[in-house]
Design a protein around this motif. Sequence first.
Motif, mmCIF file in Angstrom:
data_model
loop_
_atom_site.group_PDB
_atom_site.id
_atom_site.type_symbol
_atom_site.label_atom_id
_atom_site.label_comp_id
_atom_site.label_asym_id
_atom_site.label_seq_id
_atom_site.Cartn_x
_atom_site.Cartn_y
_atom_site.Cartn_z
ATOM 1 N N GLU A 197 0.852 -1.189 0.000
ATOM 2 C CA GLU A 197 0.000 0.000 0.000
ATOM 3 C C GLU A 197 0.885 1.235 0.000
ATOM 4 N N VAL A 198 0.669 2.124 -0.961
ATOM 5 C CA VAL A 198 1.425 3.371 -1.078
ATOM 6 C C VAL A 198 0.460 4.529 -0.878
ATOM 7 N N MET A 199 0.774 5.412 0.059
ATOM 8 C CA MET A 199 -0.139 6.496 0.400
ATOM 9 C C MET A 199 0.608 7.811 0.571
ATOM 10 N N GLY A 200 -0.081 8.885 0.208
ATOM 11 C CA GLY A 200 0.356 10.224 0.553
ATOM 12 C C GLY A 200 -0.727 10.853 1.407
ATOM 13 N N VAL A 201 -0.380 11.371 2.578
ATOM 14 C CA VAL A 201 -1.380 11.904 3.498
ATOM 15 C C VAL A 201 -0.989 13.307 3.943
ATOM 16 N N GLN A 202 -1.970 14.020 4.437
ATOM 17 C CA GLN A 202 -1.748 15.334 5.023
ATOM 18 C C GLN A 202 -2.026 15.242 6.513
#
Length: 372
Positions: A197-202
């Motif tokens: 799982e690859v994620m970009g979060v704030q």
Amino acid sequence: MTSPLDSYTASMDDLCFSDEAKTRMVEALKDAEKNARPGTAAEVLTMPARRPKRHTRRWARVAAGLALALVLGGGGTVAVAAGVLPNPADVLSDVFGGAPAQTELLNDVGRPVGATATSNGVTVTAEAVVGDRSNYAVAYSIEFDDPSVLEELEFHEGGKLTYVGDAFLRVDGAMSGGGFARLYDADPTDNTLQLVEVMGVQTWNDAGVVGRTARFTMSKLEIFTDEGEIETLVAGDWNFKFEMNYVDTTVDLPAGQSTTWQGSDVTIDAVSVSSLGVTVDYTIDRQIGDLGPSGQMSDEALAEQAAVLGLPVIVTFADGTTFDATDANGSAVKRDGGTSVVTKARTYDRIVAAGDIVSVTVGDVEIPVSAA
């Protein structure tokens, strides 16, 4: 400079592999990373057909997974919208259910210890995590007690499956984000699938995700068949939590430049890159009005949104290729005076070495990484 994958070279010395196996795995990873391109299948280290003890091969699959997940197709997109503060149920879980599993560092790579759950004859384990301030990749193994479940599956090129299932990782303090997941079989001779799982979060106040608690949950594992149907491989209840502990590979670039976008003045507030992705913050002299119901936006509303969030962002690599991060996970916060503060984060389509990133172009402003 080296990428997080190069850290496996030193990390292998602490694991139970022969010297020959260590060398072969490291070289295979470097080749996979160097040759990785979207839509192509990289070479994976092949092992003998017999089934040796599982612990001698797990990290070979995990390492290959982090290199391959970004170039294999057949993934599903993931979106998350979570509260800034921890869910009260999570707090109670930490008090009565124990602390999250610790994550030890093997150079730049985090290795969760004991982050595993078993249900209905299937064991899901968090094997490794790498990332930066706001982007991360987590590799999981999914081991089936009954290998016959996998024998009837029709795999696509590269051993991948079209993933649909609801495996989900939520990081405490993440406000919003998005990414994708890849499900595939790195070794057809064993009884284990790999999920990355690859994620970009704030996060609130851009505090980042390192040091926070990650909470994994899954109730079923599903794939999308060639016949257009959703097939459930297994249903159950998998839950565990672990620390997001890894070496932050973020490189902050010079900011403060000015540009324009669709007639509005823009100030570039912050730009950062890493082995996984790029993040850009900017202030624009425009605000988004009422866009209407979610999923039912008019063409005018879409154009109004693009006039704020659509500032072009292009990353250039040393081999001359580029990555378009314009369509990134973004958010806009209205400020006084009719301005908006925008944050955009996007993961690349592959893992790269930090030294292979040449520049980031925001609007018409090119910012060289060498200036950092």
